[in-house]
Design an enzyme around this catalytic site. Structure first.
Site, short mmCIF file in Angstrom:
data_model
loop_
_atom_site.label_atom_id
_atom_site.label_comp_id
_atom_site.label_asym_id
_atom_site.label_seq_id
_atom_site.Cartn_x
_atom_site.Cartn_y
_atom_site.Cartn_z
N GLN A 4 37.47 41.61 31.48
CA GLN A 4 38.27 41.76 32.68
C GLN A 4 39.76 41.61 32.41
O GLN A 4 40.58 42.30 33.01
CB GLN A 4 37.84 40.75 33.76
CG GLN A 4 38.48 40.96 35.11
CD GLN A 4 38.18 42.34 35.67
OE1 GLN A 4 37.14 42.93 35.39
NE2 GLN A 4 39.11 42.86 36.46
N GLU A 5 40.12 40.72 31.51
CA GLU A 5 41.53 40.45 31.24
C GLU A 5 42.22 41.61 30.53
O GLU A 5 43.30 42.02 30.92
CB GLU A 5 41.67 39.19 30.37
CG GLU A 5 41.56 37.89 31.13
CD GLU A 5 42.79 37.58 31.97
OE1 GLU A 5 43.77 38.34 31.91
OE2 GLU A 5 42.76 36.59 32.72
#
Length: 662
Positions: free
Chosen positions: A511-512
């Protein structure tokens, strides 16, 4: 093209360095033409027309020649003769850059009100993803055929946070033709004021009540003073200005706005105006996690007077207070489009189950859950578990054939995109990649073609394109593509050393940064785990990395060591709660601590009530990712609910809080 011809082309590409195990290194090796492209990128950023024109001839025959030609033409688009523009469109017909320039040209034609040329060119525009261009197109449709385009125009106009010429123009045109009315315009002003955007609010009021539009700035600057001075609202416009002032006041003082509405303004406003204003007050109270938010929403007498955003906040406030009937009524009042959102499908099903008075309602709830149940996302996974199923690895699609892989390889748009990305032009490459794989373009890709394109990106270790492309398949789900595990030895070892679940680490990295090794956010976070410089320095000391220097944060092993070290410290500080720790990683520990205060909630309800949309989505996606990664790593059935647990105030009143945790 026959397969033998494809193989011949693949061989030719291998000779040029665009294919094969060393393609990445060869594409990145310095050469004069690449240097010219990079210099043109800088000239384009500066708007240096002369330099772009001088350099362009040196890019002839380069794989990124269409990009270079676009940069040169784009800077001259406002003055270039039409014949030259059409020459560009013809030379690069079928490419992303043909469509990109046509998009830019259509915007100019709209601003010039050259409707004849606009109408002729718009059918050739393939992307169809520019809202302002679409607004201009709706205006031409209304002019030429008297078509009723009001609903689409309002939807586009309402979605824009800032004023633009196209959507404002079509609103003015439709208002003059009586296809949209005063309430439609005032609703745009309300939405803009609620979003703290006074300019588009003023633009909307300008259409309906131009003599009063200057007061929008006064309302925005000091709504309470405005309300104090204007005690009586006898005209429609004056009432709506009072609504704007109450909306603006509610942003900072929802209780004060509620008091003024109740005691002074309620009797003067129409039922629709009261309902909307109570909805906004309820939303702002819910955003601040006030327990009285649901009571403000209870004053709304007609849910259909609210838009989907306000109804969403009504659902959140009701969930927080365990008011399932309100959850049900609010989800039922949403637009057909919003009712299909997995979040509202899930909560509607839960509300039906909680309030069911007969077997038919229970069966309806089960049907709703089955309609979304899958491994695709947060609510889809929760729906699976509500139906009594575990989260397991989906059956892998049939292996890609050599023909399917080769077809992706020779796709010109994918070739250019990959070349651009691997020479450092990631934004440009990403845009062309997305265009080339988009289902709305000619020859748009089906599931098998998307899997082949994703495979190409995976093989080149361009993980963000690999994941995003594979994520778009409808029926075929390839977990190896959707949830790759680069640097597996480093991540698993580091996580194991500090007793941190590697699935959680991978879920967060996905996600990052989407595994983009040199990713850097607009606020300065760096690397795989997007660590801020100050956080990196603090964490390095905490984990005993004595020789750490800021430039090391982009080193893969160092970034993983610091990122996992910090994540472990955060997780421990929040007593092992993954939802709280994940929110803290994104929005900061102090916010996560504040958000946990209040009633004890199941974590899915708590996550849905996170005030920041970015963090709300982030928590859901990280935990959904984590559950799927755990299924891959363990090859065992998994439970998202088990990872979520419940959330409330800190369990032990004497438990220490790591106050200096950044």
């Amino acid at each position: 093209m026959k397969f033998t011809q494809i193989l011949t082309l693949v061989g030719a590409l291998a000779m040029t360095g665009l294919w094969g195990p060393h393609a990445h290194a060869q594409v990145q090796s310095p050469n004069k033409a690449d240097d010219v492209i990079l210099e043109m990128q800088q000239a384009f950023k500066k708007g240096d027309k002369n330099r772009l024109s001088t350099l362009l001839p040196q890019t002839r025959g380069h794989v990124l020649e269409p990009l270079a030609a676009y940069w040169e033409m784009r800077t001259r688009l406002d003055s270039a003769p039409e014949s030259e523009i059409r020459g560009f469109l013809s030379s690069y017909a079928g490419s992303y850059y043909e469509d990109r320039l046509r998009n830019d040209w259509l915007l100019q034609l709209g601003k010039r009100r050259d409707w004849a040329t606009f109408t002729a060119e718009y059918p050739r525009y393939r992307m169809r993803d520019d809202r302002e261009v679409r607004c201009y197109a709706l205006a031409t449709e209304a002019m030429n055929s008297k078509a009723n385009v009001a609903e689409e125009a309002k939807r586009l106009w309402y979605a824009l946070r800032e004023a633009d010429d196209g959507c404002t123009y079509v609103a003015e045109h439709l208002h003059s033709g009586k296809q949209i009315n005063g309430l439609d315009l005032w609703r745009k002003a309300r939405l803009a004021m609620d979003a703290n955007r006074p300019r588009p609010a003023k633009a909307a009021v300008d259409i309906e009540a131009p003599r009063l539009s200057e007061q929008v700035a006064l309302i925005h600057a000091d709504p309470e003073q405005y309300l104090d001075k204007r005690i009586i609202a006898i005209t429609r416009s004056r009432k709506e200005l009072a609504v704007l002032a109450l909306i603006r006041l509610a942003a900072n003082q929802p209780d004060k706005a509620a008091e003024l509405l109740e005691k002074r303004w309620s009797i003067q406003l129409s039922a629709e105006e009261r309902n909307w204003t109570w909805g906004v007050i309820g939303k702002q109270a819910a955003w601040k996690l006030q327990d009285n938010a649901a009571s403000y929403f209870a004053k709304v007498q007609k849910d259909s007077d609210l838009n989907d955003e306000l109804l969403g906040w009504k659902v959140r406030a009701a969930l927080r207070m365990g008011q399932w009937r309100q959850v049900l009524s609010a989800t039922q009042a949403m637009s057909p489009e919003s009712q299909k959102d997995p979040a509202w499908v899930y909560w509607r099903a839960r509300a039906l189950t909680a309030t069911a008075q007969d077997n038919a309602q229970k069966l309806e709830a089960q049907s709703l859950l089955r309609s979304i149940a899958s491994v695709r996302g947060f609510y889809e996974q929760l729906a699976l578990e509500e139906l009594g199923q575990s989260i397991t690895l989906p059956e892998r699609p049939l292996a890609l054939t050599p023909q399917e892989k080769a077809a992706a390889l020779i796709n010109p748009g994918l070739q250019r995109a990959m070349y651009a990305i691997q020479m450092g032009l990631r934004p440009e490459g990403n845009r062309e990649w997305n265009y080339s794989t988009n289902l709305h373009t000619p020859g748009g890709m089906n599931d098998r073609e998307l899997l082949a394109a994703a495979d190409l990106a995976c093989q080149r270790q361009v993980w963000d394109r690999c994941i995003n492309t594979s994520d778009r398949t409808k029926d075929a789900i390839d977990f190896d593509q959707r949830f790759p595990m680069p640097l597996r030895e480093i991540v698993v070892r580091r996580a194991g050393d500090i007793k941190l679940d590697p699935a959680y680490v991978y879920g967060l990295i996905r996600q990052e940064s989407r595994f983009v090794m040199d990713a850097r956010s607009h606020v300065g976070a760096s690397g795989l785990m997007q660590v801020m410089p100050a956080t990196a320095k603090w964490t390095a000391k905490k984990i005993g990395m004595t020789q750490f220097t800021p430039d090391q944060i982009t080193d893969r092993e160092v970034n993983v060591a610091i990122g996992t070290g910090y994540l472990k410290l955060v997780l421990d500080d929040f007593e092992g709660s993954m939802p709280l720790a994940t929110a803290a990683y994104n929005a900061g520990p102090s916010r996560s601590r504040n958000w946990r205060n209040g009633p004890v909630l199941e974590a899915a309800i708590w996550a849905e009530n996170i005030p920041f949309q970015e963090t709300r989505d982030y928590v859901k996606k990280v935990l959904s990712n984590t559950t799927n990664y755990a299924a891959i790593l363990t090859r065992q059935p998994q439970s998202l609910k088990a990872r979520l647990g419940s959330i409330g105030p800190r369990n032990s009143p004497v438990a220490e809080v790591n106050k200096d945790l950044p």
